[in-house]
Structure formats: structure tokens, C-alpha cells
Design a protein around this motif. Structure first.
Motif, PDB file in Angstrom:
ATOM      1  N   VAL A  93       0.834  -1.204   0.000  1.00 17.90           N
ATOM      2  CA  VAL A  93       0.000   0.000   0.000  1.00 17.90           C
ATOM      3  C   VAL A  93       0.869   1.254   0.000  1.00 17.90           C
ATOM      4  O   VAL A  93       0.582   2.226  -0.711  1.00 17.90           O
ATOM      5  N   SER A  94       1.937   1.247   0.770  1.00 17.38           N
ATOM      6  CA  SER A  94       2.824   2.406   0.822  1.00 17.38           C
ATOM      7  C   SER A  94       3.438   2.687  -0.537  1.00 17.38           C
ATOM      8  O   SER A  94       3.549   3.848  -0.952  1.00 17.38           O
ATOM      9  N   LYS A  95       3.837   1.646  -1.238  1.00 17.72           N
ATOM     10  CA  LYS A  95       4.432   1.850  -2.565  1.00 17.72           C
ATOM     11  C   LYS A  95       3.397   2.377  -3.553  1.00 17.72           C
ATOM     12  O   LYS A  95       3.694   3.266  -4.362  1.00 17.72           O
ATOM     13  N   GLN A  96       2.197   1.846  -3.510  1.00 15.10           N
ATOM     14  CA  GLN A  96       1.142   2.334  -4.400  1.00 15.10           C
ATOM     15  C   GLN A  96       0.809   3.800  -4.106  1.00 15.10           C
ATOM     16  O   GLN A  96       0.622   4.611  -5.022  1.00 15.10           O
ATOM     17  N   LEU A  97       0.730   4.131  -2.840  1.00 16.60           N
ATOM     18  CA  LEU A  97       0.437   5.498  -2.423  1.00 16.60           C
ATOM     19  C   LEU A  97       1.521   6.468  -2.900  1.00 16.60           C
ATOM     20  O   LEU A  97       1.234   7.498  -3.536  1.00 16.60           O
ATOM     21  N   CYS A  98       2.758   6.142  -2.588  1.00 15.81           N
ATOM     22  CA  CYS A  98       3.865   7.038  -2.924  1.00 15.81           C
ATOM     23  C   CYS A  98       4.089   7.122  -4.428  1.00 15.81           C
ATOM     24  O   CYS A  98       4.437   8.189  -4.952  1.00 15.81           O
ATOM     25  N   SER A  99       3.869   6.013  -5.124  1.00 12.29           N
ATOM     26  CA  SER A  99       4.003   6.027  -6.580  1.00 12.29           C
ATOM     27  C   SER A  99       2.979   6.968  -7.200  1.00 12.29           C
ATOM     28  O   SER A  99       3.293   7.730  -8.135  1.00 12.29           O
ATOM     29  N   ALA A 100       1.741   6.958  -6.693  1.00 11.82           N
ATOM     30  CA  ALA A 100       0.706   7.848  -7.217  1.00 11.82           C
ATOM     31  C   ALA A 100       1.054   9.313  -6.960  1.00 11.82           C
ATOM     32  O   ALA A 100       0.844  10.174  -7.816  1.00 11.82           O
ATOM     33  N   LEU A 101       1.606   9.611  -5.786  1.00 14.14           N
ATOM     34  CA  LEU A 101       1.977  10.988  -5.471  1.00 14.14           C
ATOM     35  C   LEU A 101       3.102  11.484  -6.376  1.00 14.14           C
ATOM     36  O   LEU A 101       3.049  12.608  -6.897  1.00 14.14           O
ATOM     37  N   VAL A 102       4.114  10.638  -6.579  1.00 14.63           N
ATOM     38  CA  VAL A 102       5.243  11.022  -7.423  1.00 14.63           C
ATOM     39  C   VAL A 102       4.793  11.153  -8.881  1.00 14.63           C
ATOM     40  O   VAL A 102       5.144  12.124  -9.580  1.00 14.63           O
ATOM     41  N   THR A 103       3.997  10.208  -9.352  1.00 11.30           N
ATOM     42  CA  THR A 103       3.509  10.248 -10.733  1.00 11.30           C
ATOM     43  C   THR A 103       2.581  11.433 -10.949  1.00 11.30           C
ATOM     44  O   THR A 103       2.640  12.120 -11.978  1.00 11.30           O
TER      45      THR A 103
END
Length: 520
Positions: A434-444
């Protein structure tokens, strides 16, 4: 409480199917990354009423401990202490709803027929009333339904009264009784998450009825449900798990415990008579529940979040219904592995100093949920404003002179990571996914070239996360609470978008009338 023939029927296939002596093949381990967002939410919502109500189909069980000296409450029509199996409430108002006189058939916040009769006690009971103590033998604790149940038959006093014919009720018969108990020792319990005491076919009972009890059919009626359910769960604790657990924690109109033996675990603090009305107002009850929306409080329950069993970590054991709610697959072959891991969880020694994954999850939610809500609000309406908010969210993880999106995502995702955490465990896998999905969306999203592109990324992220915090009421007045679909009350509107109001909506819209079906 003897194990019935019916109990043996459901228990024997499990004894054969899940015995480690039946096969030498290694059993597949759980994978917390498959439905990581749902497991993440189970961690966040655990022992919190708000999240458990809205994500009501609990698919996980945890080991819980209650310390010695913890106070609990029990409402009944009897002035005598309880010795057998029965229900305990965490909040006084919850138990008060069941403190009715024998002639009353008023239903409390959960149906009055939920509570079974006590066992026919053979030990010496103690009666507490107006600071006096009288001894009395073999007195059954009668409950609101006044029917025969799997816990025992009517008392000799009741049979004698029936033979004499109807009489005017005595003062005591016009009273209900509010019992207060304290735990004699630390209790070890199994906690079912979600709204797991709701008598609904929507999936609230899947873990208890399909996974543990192997019940092939259940019609949702309270009279059939909890009497049999409590009986068989306690038989399972005794006969399969060698009394390694003392009972079960569930939630509907407040958190409650099915305690398998009051005599073994509780001392009486006091037993008080109540007025003939009993129970207090529904608003007072609703207000008491609202105080526990964010947690049970007071260290009254400790949950082991480092090791638990979730159906969501076994892809062949769960499906999602037409509303996107998780359900247990009612198939013996697919649930055998889950039952094996449940046995392991309950019968093994508890791990010392386990990682509290709920604390980590809570920090992630509190850091990001308001940012996501802000980005999707009317306050952010241009590409520049959206980019500004996204850059503020990821700024601590960015090297301005050496931009690298992969490293930024990794730094963001491991911000609250515990050093030495085992990534092979279910909670670690779910939190990392979940953390990776969350942070990936913010960066993208921060790199998106248009407002429309960036806002679509955040909208998808919010749907994926599905945090119940997104649906919390804002700024309720002092005389209002956030209205939720707590069984058996509540509307579809209460579920989709809870609103401030004077109390529960009491069935307007009929959320619980839209019954789901248990898949065969």
C-alpha cells in the motif's frame, strides 16, 4: 456445556481435513500483498467502531488479550451472578440495553433474542442487591428471550411459578439488573474484525459461520444465530484449541465479548437493579458508541498485529460481491489451509514484543488522508495548485540535485518502516504494498502534465485506498453524532456518506434489509 452430536458433525471433517498428520506436502503461506489495501484497512480499523462499521465484512482474526482487573458489564433480568457462557459489554450503556424485567420484550440496540440463557449452574451463585448478599444454589440467569436454548433449560423457580398460575409481578420482577464484573486474570481471546456481531447475510458472519463453524446454511435470524454460534465457538475453543482462548471479541452495537466461562474469569463488583424502563435513551446509547469510534481506549484490549490470519491473504479463500465487499468462499478445499493457519495462530505461544503494525498504518493514514481530500476538494482547481500540493507531499523524499522517481518512491514508502521487520509476514507485505502504491501515485501525479491527468491519478488512489477516514463527519454540533449503519439500523446514505445527526437513522433507507446471500 457438552459437545452435541450436531457439534461433532461440523467438527469432525475439520479434524480430518486440517490435521498435520494427513499430508507431508507443505501448505502455501499467506500473501499479504494480493489484497494489500484491504489488509491494510483491517489493521487500521481494528478495535475502532467507525472503520469496523463501514468495512463491516471482517475477514481477519487476531489474538487479543485483556488485562487482569478490567471492568465489563452485563445486562439481564436476573439478580444472580452469571457463571456459564454469556456476553460482556465494554460500555455500560450497551449492557443497560439488556437490563430488562422479565415481562419486558423490548428489543435493545441488538435484538433481545441475541443473548442466550446461561448454563444451569451447579456451583454456588451469589446475589448482590442494595449492598446485601444472599446465597442461592442452581439459579439460572434468565435473559430477555425466555426460551429454551443450547445453554440450559428453565429454572425450577420458573416451573413452580408456571404451575401456580399467573401472579402480579413482584418488585424485583419489575426490575432489570445491571451487572459489573472485573477480570480475575489476563484473558486471551480471539477477535473477529468488522461488524462481526451483526446478524446479516451481507458477509458479517462469514469468518465465524463458514470458516470456523463450517455452517452450510444460516437464515440470519438472531434466535438461531448467536445461541448456536456461541455454543459451538466455545466448544471449538475447548475441544480443538485445548482452552487456549477464553472467548471471542466482536462488534455491533459496541464491542462485546462472548465469554465461555464467567465463573473462571470474572469476579463480581456489583449488581444493581434498574428502573422498569431500563436501557436509557437511544440517544444516550448512540453517544456512548460514538466515543469509541476511534478506539476502545484505556489499554483494555491489546491486539497482536504482528501475527494474524486474514482470508484476504489467501486468494482462493475470498471473493468480492457486487458491491465490492469481501466474502468467504464456502468451499472446504479452499478453506483448509486457512483453518490450518488459524490453528497455528491460536495454539502457538504468543510472540514477545511484537511489532504494532496498527501504529504504523495509523501514521500513514493520518499523514496522507487530509492531503488527498484537499487535492480533490474545490479548494484545488488548477494544475498549479495541484502540483504545489503534490510536491509538498513528496518534498521530504526528493533530492533536488539528483531527481530519481524510484528512489523517491522507496524513501516515501519506507518512512515509517520498522528496522528488522520481516517482509515475509502478512502485515509487512500489506503495509509495504500500500505504501508503494500510495507514494508512486503521489510522485507520478506530481509529474503529470495537465490538471485532468493529475486529478485522475489521485482519484484512482483514493478509490484504491478506500480509507474509512475519508468518510468521517466534519464538525458535528455538540448535540449531534456521526450517524452510521450499525446493525440493525441505518440507511444506504449512512453507509455511503455518514452525516451528523441526532442519532442512528433507525432503518430509514433499510441498509440491512438489502440482504446478501451466502454463496454455497
Amino acid at each position: 456445556m457438552k459437545l452435541s452430536i450436531k457439534g461433532l458433525v461440523w467438527l469432525m471433517p475439520w479434524l480430518v481435513a486440517s490435521s498435520p498428520l494427513q499430508t507431508d506436502e507443505p501448505l502455501a503461506g499467506p500473501d499479504g500483498s494480493i489484497h494489500g489495501n484491504h489488509i491494510f484497512n483491517a489493521l487500521h480499523n481494528s478495535m475502532k467502531m467507525f472503520g469496523c462499521v463501514l468495512q463491516h465484512n471482517g475477514m481477519s482474526i487476531f489474538i487479543a488479550t485483556v488485562p487482569q482487573g478490567t471492568e465489563f458489564y452485563h445486562g439481564t433480568s436476573s439478580p444472580y451472578r452469571k457463571n456459564g457462557t454469556g456476553w460482556l459489554a465494554f460500555e455500560p450503556e450497551h449492557a443497560m440495553a439488556f437490563a430488562h424485567p422479565r415481562q419486558s420484550h423490548r428489543a435493545g440496540p441488538k435484538d433481545a433474542t441475541d443473548e442466550p440463557h446461561d448454563d444451569q449452574d451447579t456451583s454456588k451463585d451469589h446475589r448482590y442487591h442494595h449492598t446485601r448478599s444472599l446465597e442461592h444454589n442452581d439459579r439460572q440467569d434468565d435473559h430477555d428471550n425466555h426460551k429454551e436454548s443450547s445453554f440450559g433449560s428453565s429454572s425450577d423457580m420458573d416451573k413452580t411459578q408456571s404451575a401456580l398460575g399467573p401472579e402480579q409481578p413482584t418488585t424485583e420482577e419489575r426490575s432489570g439488573y445491571f451487572h459489573t464484573y472485573r477480570t480475575k486474570r489476563e484473558m486471551r481471546l480471539v477477535y473477529f474484525d468488522g461488524q462481526s456481531a451483526a446478524k446479516s447475510l451481507k458477509g458479517t458472519l462469514d469468518m465465524q459461520d463458514i470458516v470456523l463453524r463450517n455452517a452450510t446454511w444460516f437464515d440470519g435470524s438472531p434466535a438461531e444465530g448467536d445461541n448456536v454460534r456461541a455454543d459451538e465457538l466455545c466448544a471449538l475453543a475447548r475441544d480443538r484449541w485445548d482452552n487456549r482462548v477464553d472467548g471471542f471479541i466482536r462488534m455491533v452495537g459496541g464491542f462485546e465479548i462472548i465469554l465461555c466461562s464467567f465463573a473462571d474469569n470474572l469476579d463480581v463488583k456489583c449488581i444493581l437493579s434498574t428502573s422498569s424502563g431500563g436501557g436509557g435513551s437511544s440517544l444516550n446509547y448512540a453517544r456512548a458508541l460514538a466515543t469509541r469510534f476511534d478506539g476502545i481506549g484505556g489499554d483494555r484490549v491489546s491486539i497482536n498485529y504482528a501475527d494474524f490470519v486474514s482470508l484476504l491473504a489467501f486468494p482462493d479463500a475470498v471473493y468480492f460481491d457486487e458491491r465490492g465487499l469481501p466474502r468467504a468462499i464456502n468451499d472446504w478445499a479452499n478453506l483448509g489451509n486457512v483453518r490450518h493457519h488459524i490453528d497455528r495462530l491460536i495454539t502457538q505461544l504468543d510472540s514477545p514484543n511484537p511489532i504494532n503494525w496498527q501504529n504504523i498504518v495509523d501514521m500513514i493514514v493520518t499523514r496522507y488522508h487530509y492531503r488527498i481530500n484537499l487535492m480533490l476538494s474545490s479548494a484545488i482547481s488548477t494544475h498549479h495548485e495541484l502540483q504545489r500540493e503534490l510536491h509538498l507531499a513528496i518534498e521530504p523524499f526528493v533530492d533536488a540535485h539528483a531527481r530519481n522517481s524510484d528512489l523517491e518512491i522507496e524513501r516515501c514508502a519506507t518512512q515509517f518502516w520498522i528496522s528488522g521487520a520481516d517482509l515475509s509476514t502478512t502485515p509487512a507485505q500489506a503495509v509495504y504494498e500500500v505504501s508503494k502504491q500510495l507514494c508512486s501515485a503521489l510522485v507520478t501525479g506530481a509529474a503529470a502534465e495537465t490538471y485532468e491527468e493529475g486529478i485522475a491519478i489521485i482519484q484512482d488512489l483514493k478509490r484504491y485506498l478506500d480509507w474509512t477516514d475519508f468518510r468521517k463527519c466534519n464538525n458535528c454540533k455538540p448535540d449531534e453524532i456521526c450517524q452510521l449503519p450499525i446493525w440493525p439500523s441505518g440507511s444506504e446514505e449512512d453507509f455511503v456518506r455518514p452525516q451528523c445527526g441526532a442519532g442512528r437513522s433507525h432503518g430509514a433507507g433499510g441498509y440491512w434489509d438489502m440482504m446478501g446471500r451466502v454463496r454455497g
